[in-house]
Design a protein around this motif. Structure first.
Motif, short mmCIF file in Angstrom:
data_model
loop_
_atom_site.label_atom_id
_atom_site.label_comp_id
_atom_site.label_asym_id
_atom_site.label_seq_id
_atom_site.Cartn_x
_atom_site.Cartn_y
_atom_site.Cartn_z
N ASP A 45 -10.92 -26.24 -27.14
CA ASP A 45 -10.15 -26.06 -25.91
C ASP A 45 -11.39 -25.53 -24.83
O ASP A 45 -12.39 -24.78 -25.06
CB ASP A 45 -9.01 -25.41 -25.75
CG ASP A 45 -7.92 -25.55 -24.70
OD1 ASP A 45 -8.20 -26.16 -23.88
OD2 ASP A 45 -6.90 -24.84 -24.68
N HIS A 46 -10.88 -25.79 -23.75
CA HIS A 46 -11.61 -25.48 -22.33
C HIS A 46 -10.75 -24.33 -21.63
O HIS A 46 -9.79 -24.75 -21.31
CB HIS A 46 -12.07 -26.49 -21.34
CG HIS A 46 -13.04 -26.00 -20.45
ND1 HIS A 46 -12.80 -26.31 -19.04
CD2 HIS A 46 -14.03 -24.88 -20.35
CE1 HIS A 46 -13.60 -25.55 -18.17
NE2 HIS A 46 -14.49 -24.98 -18.97
N PRO A 60 -1.81 -15.77 -19.00
CA PRO A 60 -0.43 -16.48 -18.61
C PRO A 60 -0.95 -18.00 -18.16
O PRO A 60 -0.15 -18.85 -18.44
CB PRO A 60 0.02 -15.84 -17.35
CG PRO A 60 -0.86 -15.07 -16.76
CD PRO A 60 -1.88 -14.78 -17.87
N ASP A 61 -2.15 -18.15 -17.85
CA ASP A 61 -2.48 -19.67 -17.29
C ASP A 61 -2.98 -20.36 -18.77
O ASP A 61 -3.22 -21.77 -18.39
CB ASP A 61 -3.55 -19.56 -16.39
CG ASP A 61 -4.84 -18.45 -16.78
OD1 ASP A 61 -4.71 -17.84 -17.61
OD2 ASP A 61 -6.17 -18.45 -16.20
N ALA A 62 -3.00 -19.82 -19.85
CA ALA A 62 -3.02 -20.69 -21.09
C ALA A 62 -1.98 -21.25 -21.79
O ALA A 62 -1.96 -22.01 -22.47
CB ALA A 62 -3.86 -19.82 -22.05
N GLY A 89 0.91 -23.54 -22.22
CA GLY A 89 0.98 -24.90 -22.14
C GLY A 89 -0.35 -25.87 -22.45
O GLY A 89 -0.47 -26.81 -22.51
N SER A 90 -1.58 -24.93 -22.56
CA SER A 90 -3.06 -25.56 -22.97
C SER A 90 -2.77 -25.93 -24.51
O SER A 90 -1.93 -25.86 -25.23
CB SER A 90 -3.96 -24.51 -22.61
OG SER A 90 -3.73 -23.39 -23.78
N ASP A 91 -3.99 -26.55 -24.70
CA ASP A 91 -4.19 -27.08 -26.15
C ASP A 91 -4.08 -25.89 -27.10
O ASP A 91 -3.50 -25.98 -28.52
CB ASP A 91 -5.50 -27.83 -26.27
CG ASP A 91 -5.49 -29.14 -25.71
OD1 ASP A 91 -4.35 -29.64 -25.48
OD2 ASP A 91 -6.49 -29.92 -25.52
N THR A 92 -4.58 -24.84 -26.73
CA THR A 92 -4.77 -23.54 -27.49
C THR A 92 -3.09 -23.21 -27.80
O THR A 92 -2.88 -22.59 -28.97
CB THR A 92 -5.40 -22.50 -27.13
OG1 THR A 92 -7.05 -23.03 -26.99
CG2 THR A 92 -5.37 -21.19 -27.82
N TYR A 93 -2.18 -22.92 -26.71
CA TYR A 93 -1.11 -22.46 -26.82
C TYR A 93 -0.14 -23.38 -27.75
O TYR A 93 0.52 -23.00 -28.62
CB TYR A 93 -0.39 -22.67 -25.25
CG TYR A 93 0.99 -22.18 -25.39
CD1 TYR A 93 1.45 -20.83 -25.25
CD2 TYR A 93 1.83 -23.21 -25.56
CE1 TYR A 93 2.70 -20.53 -25.02
CE2 TYR A 93 3.42 -22.92 -25.41
CZ TYR A 93 3.78 -21.70 -25.07
OH TYR A 93 5.19 -21.27 -25.27
N ILE A 94 -0.39 -24.79 -27.79
CA ILE A 94 0.10 -25.82 -28.65
C ILE A 94 -0.36 -25.41 -29.98
O ILE A 94 0.70 -25.53 -30.93
CB ILE A 94 -0.10 -27.14 -28.21
CG1 ILE A 94 0.63 -27.44 -26.71
CG2 ILE A 94 0.54 -27.79 -29.28
CD1 ILE A 94 0.20 -28.58 -26.17
N ALA A 95 -1.40 -24.93 -30.28
CA ALA A 95 -2.02 -25.05 -31.53
C ALA A 95 -1.23 -23.79 -32.24
O ALA A 95 -1.29 -23.55 -33.27
CB ALA A 95 -3.75 -25.09 -31.54
#
Length: 277
Positions: free
Chosen positions: A151-152, A126-128, A130-136
């Motif tokens: 991504d980190h 769940p903490d991912a 909004g991350s760059d990976t989520y957006i990708a």
């Protein structure tokens, strides 16, 4: 008027024979599907009993079964190939629910495939969101285009390079662990910053050149001594700056010779010379 078993005596005792006998004896509908070694066909047989005998519907499903077997074989071959690659691999459906993970993916995220299949990626991490990976992931799914990103993920101390391939059924994602590479890059940047701080603190002018004799570092004291800022002088050939015009060809030849030859006797020596008029 012939008995069916007289026409096909080789089938007596096989599964089709048993299905016929069962329908006749129980007077109940029987459905059979299987491969007939006699006819060399996959068949679906619906058997309906009556007081007068049996009504039998045959359907040849050989093409269908062969296609299913080929698809299964292709899937097994695909999974075997995916297990052999060095990168982690995951597949998700249109709701971002895991449908497959290879061993490398299990090791990368420290979770077993059987614990993840059917669960959403964002439910597991769940903490991912909004991350760059989520957006990708969202972009690849929505636009049905290939997307790659770096991504980190701090929770796993993981730097990852993702290659995301969409399809109508979901996403196939190859994940490369680049943590070692990133840590080295960060360490190198930190080391470079420390080196710059030290060299800018000295009272001596320090100039560094690359293998082509172009200036790549020019400390604060060099700026004060020679008058050019590092932005003005960077990438300029060393011999075109502080060396008098009459000595520039000699200086260029000498520096380039050292950069290529790197004679041991030239190391750890202080050479004093006049470099300005």
């Amino acid at each position: 008027g012939k008995n069916i078993w007289e026409c096909f005596p080789e089938t007596v005792g096989n599964e089709i024979y048993t299905a016929f006998q069962t329908a006749m004896q129980t007077q109940k509908e029987v459905f059979y599907e299987g491969f007939s070694s006699y006819f060399k066909r996959w068949t679906e047989i619906s058997i309906y009993p009556s007081a007068d005998g049996l009504v039998i519907y045959f359907r040849d499903v050989t093409a269908k079964r062969l296609a299913e077997m080929e698809a299964q074989r292709s899937q097994e071959q695909y999974k075997t190939l995916i297990e052999r690659i060095s990168d982690a691999f995951i597949a998700v459906d249109n709701e971002f629910r895991y449908t497959f993970l290879n061993k490398q993916a299990e090791e990368l995220i420290h979770k077993k495939a059987e614990d993840l299949i059917g669960k959403s990626v964002w439910e597991v991490f769940p903490d991912a969101v909004g991350s760059d990976t989520y957006i990708a992931f969202q972009k690849a799914m929505k636009e049905q285009v290939y997307v790659s990103n770096t991504d980190h993920y701090p929770a796993l101390e993981l730097w990852q390079e993702n290659h995301i391939y969409p399809s109508k059924d979901g996403l196939s994602v190859f994940i490369r662990n680049i943590s070692g590479q990133k840590k080295n890059e960060i360490a190198a940047r930190n080391s470079e910053e420390i080196r710059r701080i030290i060299m800018n603190a000295t009272h001596d002018a320090i100039i560094c050149v690359d293998n082509s004799n172009n200036i790549i570092f020019w400390n604060n004291q060099a700026e004060r001594l020679f008058g050019w800022s590092v932005e003005e002088i960077k990438t300029t050939p060393f011999h075109e700056t502080i060396v008098p015009a009459a000595y520039r060809k000699f200086a260029e030849k000498g520096v380039l010779h050292y950069l290529h030859a790197r004679h041991a006797e030239d190391l750890n020596r202080v050479i004093e010379t006049t470099v300005v008029d």
